[in-house]
Design a protein around this motif. Structure first.
Motif, short mmCIF file in Angstrom:
data_model
loop_
_atom_site.label_atom_id
_atom_site.label_comp_id
_atom_site.label_asym_id
_atom_site.label_seq_id
_atom_site.Cartn_x
_atom_site.Cartn_y
_atom_site.Cartn_z
N VAL A 58 17.46 -1.89 -8.27
CA VAL A 58 16.42 -1.57 -9.25
C VAL A 58 16.09 -0.10 -9.06
O VAL A 58 15.67 0.31 -7.97
CB VAL A 58 15.16 -2.43 -9.05
N SER A 59 16.32 0.71 -10.09
CA SER A 59 15.98 2.13 -10.01
C SER A 59 14.50 2.30 -10.34
O SER A 59 13.98 1.66 -11.26
CB SER A 59 16.83 2.95 -10.97
N VAL A 60 13.83 3.19 -9.61
CA VAL A 60 12.39 3.41 -9.77
C VAL A 60 12.17 4.88 -10.13
O VAL A 60 12.52 5.78 -9.37
CB VAL A 60 11.63 3.06 -8.47
N LEU A 61 11.55 5.13 -11.29
CA LEU A 61 11.34 6.48 -11.78
C LEU A 61 9.85 6.77 -11.96
O LEU A 61 9.08 5.87 -12.32
CB LEU A 61 12.04 6.69 -13.13
N ASN A 62 9.48 8.02 -11.74
CA ASN A 62 8.12 8.50 -11.99
C ASN A 62 8.13 9.19 -13.36
O ASN A 62 8.73 10.26 -13.50
CB ASN A 62 7.69 9.47 -10.90
N PRO A 63 7.47 8.65 -14.38
CA PRO A 63 7.52 9.27 -15.70
C PRO A 63 6.73 10.57 -15.81
O PRO A 63 6.93 11.34 -16.75
CB PRO A 63 6.92 8.20 -16.62
N ALA A 64 5.84 10.82 -14.87
CA ALA A 64 5.08 12.08 -14.90
C ALA A 64 5.99 13.26 -14.59
O ALA A 64 5.77 14.37 -15.11
CB ALA A 64 3.93 12.02 -13.91
N THR A 65 7.00 13.04 -13.76
CA THR A 65 7.95 14.10 -13.41
C THR A 65 9.33 13.84 -13.98
O THR A 65 10.21 14.71 -13.90
CB THR A 65 8.07 14.22 -11.88
N ASN A 66 9.54 12.63 -14.53
CA ASN A 66 10.86 12.23 -15.03
C ASN A 66 11.93 12.42 -13.96
O ASN A 66 13.00 13.00 -14.19
CB ASN A 66 11.23 13.00 -16.30
N ARG A 67 11.63 11.86 -12.79
CA ARG A 67 12.57 11.93 -11.67
C ARG A 67 12.76 10.55 -11.06
O ARG A 67 11.83 9.72 -11.05
CB ARG A 67 12.09 12.90 -10.59
N LEU A 68 13.96 10.33 -10.54
CA LEU A 68 14.25 9.11 -9.79
C LEU A 68 13.62 9.22 -8.41
O LEU A 68 13.87 10.18 -7.67
CB LEU A 68 15.76 8.91 -9.66
N LEU A 69 12.79 8.24 -8.05
CA LEU A 69 12.19 8.22 -6.72
C LEU A 69 13.09 7.55 -5.69
O LEU A 69 13.02 7.85 -4.50
CB LEU A 69 10.85 7.49 -6.77
N GLY A 70 13.91 6.62 -6.15
CA GLY A 70 14.80 5.89 -5.27
C GLY A 70 15.14 4.55 -5.89
O GLY A 70 14.80 4.27 -7.05
N VAL A 71 15.82 3.71 -5.13
CA VAL A 71 16.22 2.40 -5.63
C VAL A 71 15.77 1.31 -4.66
O VAL A 71 15.61 1.55 -3.46
CB VAL A 71 17.75 2.30 -5.85
N ILE A 72 15.55 0.13 -5.22
CA ILE A 72 15.30 -1.07 -4.42
C ILE A 72 16.62 -1.83 -4.38
O ILE A 72 17.12 -2.26 -5.43
CB ILE A 72 14.21 -1.94 -5.06
N ARG A 73 17.18 -2.00 -3.20
CA ARG A 73 18.48 -2.67 -3.08
C ARG A 73 18.27 -4.18 -2.99
O ARG A 73 17.68 -4.67 -2.03
CB ARG A 73 19.23 -2.16 -1.85
N LEU A 74 18.77 -4.89 -3.99
CA LEU A 74 18.67 -6.35 -4.00
C LEU A 74 19.96 -7.02 -3.56
O LEU A 74 19.99 -8.23 -3.33
CB LEU A 74 18.29 -6.84 -5.39
#
Length: 581
Positions: A149-165
């Motif tokens: 699951v990719s996690v993004l911050n829309p305030a900066t439009n950057r990828l914060l990291g991923v949750i590995r399932l």
């Protein structure tokens, strides 16, 4: 120094040589090996991400903001070296140390950026009571190939990291494998604190805490579930079991299925009327939308679909309209969300019509539809039986999932064959950012206020190998008379790669073969069949293949260069041919 690093990056210095992007105005020996090509690709990503780093004027903040993608580039290159067989043992040990130490430094810099940034004042609302975009919001994508699951911050439009399932194939095929497989669907709770993620291959719904990114629990249900969402009161999760004929109703506290709602075969998705009275369930196998009374769990209306394959729907804020897509026929239908339930209109939106979201903002009420076969998002001004198309937005390869921000000023689009998310400003209908994420994003959701405090980066991992991919295009040979085209993604999974082709503009109902060939010109040299597929009624289709493909398809691989060719089955006449980069 007469030129800043950001200006250097903005000049578009390319990685055509192995070290081409390392300097401004300096030449380097051009190495055309597959290894050099992957290194150049990683340099291109680093250059793009550094150029997009948010600047505030604070030297410490801006230093860290640009150094994070710089370090990520070093980690990516180290992983590319470690993926090679053999090599100098000392350099391999150094590469391993780079992966560990630079990831630790990236984590430290992320924490310092959070400390140097103004503290969030809590979600703010517009005059209409809708939540403005903030750093507490999150955009999530379900990445089917990397099982993340990719996690993004829309305030900066950057990828914060991923949750590995889970792991990628072939590790995910181990008989003792316990992770999730084919991470695909997604929904969230009304309090915005819990994410529910559906994995088709492992028949599961995973519940994740949005503040900590920790898995709260996993519920295993029927065959091949597709999508899930919380009821408006937050007491139940409804998951469509597309491989069968029911919706699984889950208790999110007890973490178990509590009952089943029988529907038409192949339920594709479920969403609810804002007041919670009705659930809407289109089918992916049967041309029927079922309306369920949530109090009795009984189907109270069966509305005909224009074709069988509906993967997605959206319900307007006032509950008066339900928009649902038809992937096989390239249509989108609009249905009344309240009695009497009926089809209001049918729109010809285009081949591989994927997902839809409805948005209200200062300019009016709209629907955004992803059209994968055209690599576009089409925008309609809503109006009951008379919606009007007002914009077409080119977004990238095979747009799939789509969701709007809490205030309706943004729409985010997952690009399945580009491993990225496109951010759209809905007031201008322009793409304002394209953000690299995990492999092959499917569903996407925007969750306002998902992180009440802090930076929300706990328990996130870097993309790692999920960032290694290739993206190709195929078009009809000049003068052939064919009108088709295709996008292709090739994603690295360790010793193997997964290839996905999304083809459009072909003859409906015909069977085609995708070949790996040694020449781009007739008679194309040695041919190896990769996949065979039959087009749907709109002349489009998506197909996959698995094998050691990324290196042979890499540009400038002089020793083992291979290309893609599409023909009709049992024919040698080219229909689509891979384009050179």
């Amino acid at each position: 120094m007469t030129i800043t690093l950001r200006k250097c990056l903005a000049l578009g210095v390319t990685g055509s040589g192995m070290f081409g992007a390392l300097s401004c105005g300096h030449s380097a020996h051009v190495d055309r090996s597959p290894f050099a090509w992957e290194m150049a690709q990683s340099m291109e990503r680093m250059k793009r991400d550094m150029a997009a780093a948010p600047m505030t004027g604070d030297p410490g903040h801006d230093f860290a903001a640009m150094m994070i993608p710089h370090h990520q580039g070093a980690v990516d290159m180290a992983r590319i070296l470690l993926a090679q067989r053999g090599g100098d043992p000392a350099l391999r040990r150094l590469a391993q140390e780079i992966v560990v130490t630079q990831q630790q430094e990236m984590d430290l810099m992320s924490r310092r950026i959070a400390a140097l940034s103004p503290p969030p004042a809590g979600p703010t609302s517009t005059a209409a009571g809708r939540i403005r975009v903030s750093g507490q919001d999150r955009v999530y994508t379900a990445d089917q190939t990397s099982n993340t699951v990719s996690v993004l911050n829309p305030a900066t439009n950057r990828l914060l990291g991923v949750i590995r399932l889970g792991d990628t194939v072939p590790g995910a095929l181990n008989p003792l494998y316990k992770g999730q497989l084919l991470v695909h669907g997604m929904g969230f709770s009304p309090d915005h604190r819990t994410l529910c993620v559906v994995s088709i291959g492992s028949n599961s719904v995973t519940l994740i805490d949005t503040a900590t990114n920790k898995v709260k629990g996993v519920v295993y249900i029927g065959r091949a579930p597709h999508e899930a969402f919380f009821t408006p009161d937050g007491k139940e999760v409804w998951a469509t079991v597309r491989g069968q004929d029911y919706v699984s109703v889950i208790d999110p506290v007890a973490m178990k299925e509590k009952r089943r709602v029988v529907t038409a075969n192949g339920p594709g998705m479920v969403l609810f009327h804002p007041q919670g009275r009705y659930a809407y369930v289109p089918s992916s196998f049967t041309p029927e939308v079922d309306v369920v009374d949530t109090r009795t769990y009984q189907v109270i209306a069966r509305i005909p679909q224009a074709s069988p394959f509906s993967p997605n729907l959206s319900v307007t804020r006032d509950g008066k309209e339900v928009w649902f897509t038809l992937k096989d026929s390239g249509k989108t239908q609009v249905m009344s969300g309240e009695p009497p339930f009926r089809i209001l209109t049918t729109l010809n939106t285009g081949p591989i019509t994927n997902h839809v979201t409805t948005v209200d903002n200062a300019k009016g009420q709209f629907a955004y539809v992803t059209v994968g076969g055209e690599n576009k998002v089409k925008v309609y001004r809503r109006g009951g039986a008379n919606p009007q198309q007002v914009a077409t937005i080119a977004v990238g390869d095979l747009p799939h999932g789509v969701w709007g921000s809490g205030d309706g000023t943004r729409v985010y689009v997952g690009l399945e064959n580009q491993d990225a998310v496109a951010a759209i400003d809905t007031l201008t209908n322009q793409v304002i950012a394209t953000i690299p994420i995990g492999q092959q994003p499917m569903a996407l959701v925007y969750v306002p206020g998902a992180v009440p405090t802090g930076n929300g980066t706990a328990n996130l991992a870097s993309r790692g190998s999920a960032g290694i991919s290739s993206h190709l295009t195929m078009t009809a040979p000049q003068g052939s008379g064919h009108q088709g085209h295709a996008t292709v993604s090739v994603n690295g999974m360790g010793p193997l790669d997964t290839l996905e082709i999304a083809a459009s503009g072909l003859t409906p109902g015909k069977t085609y073969t995708l070949w790996l060939v040694t020449s781009r010109t007739p008679p194309f040299g040695h041919k190896q069949a990769l996949a065979t597929f039959t087009t749907n009624i709109s002349g489009s289709q998506i197909a996959q293949a698995i094998g050691p493909l990324r290196e042979p398809l890499a540009p400038n691989n002089r020793d083992r260069q291979r290309y893609l060719l599409l023909t009709l089955k049992d024919s040698t006449t080219p229909v689509l041919v891979q384009q050179t980069p």
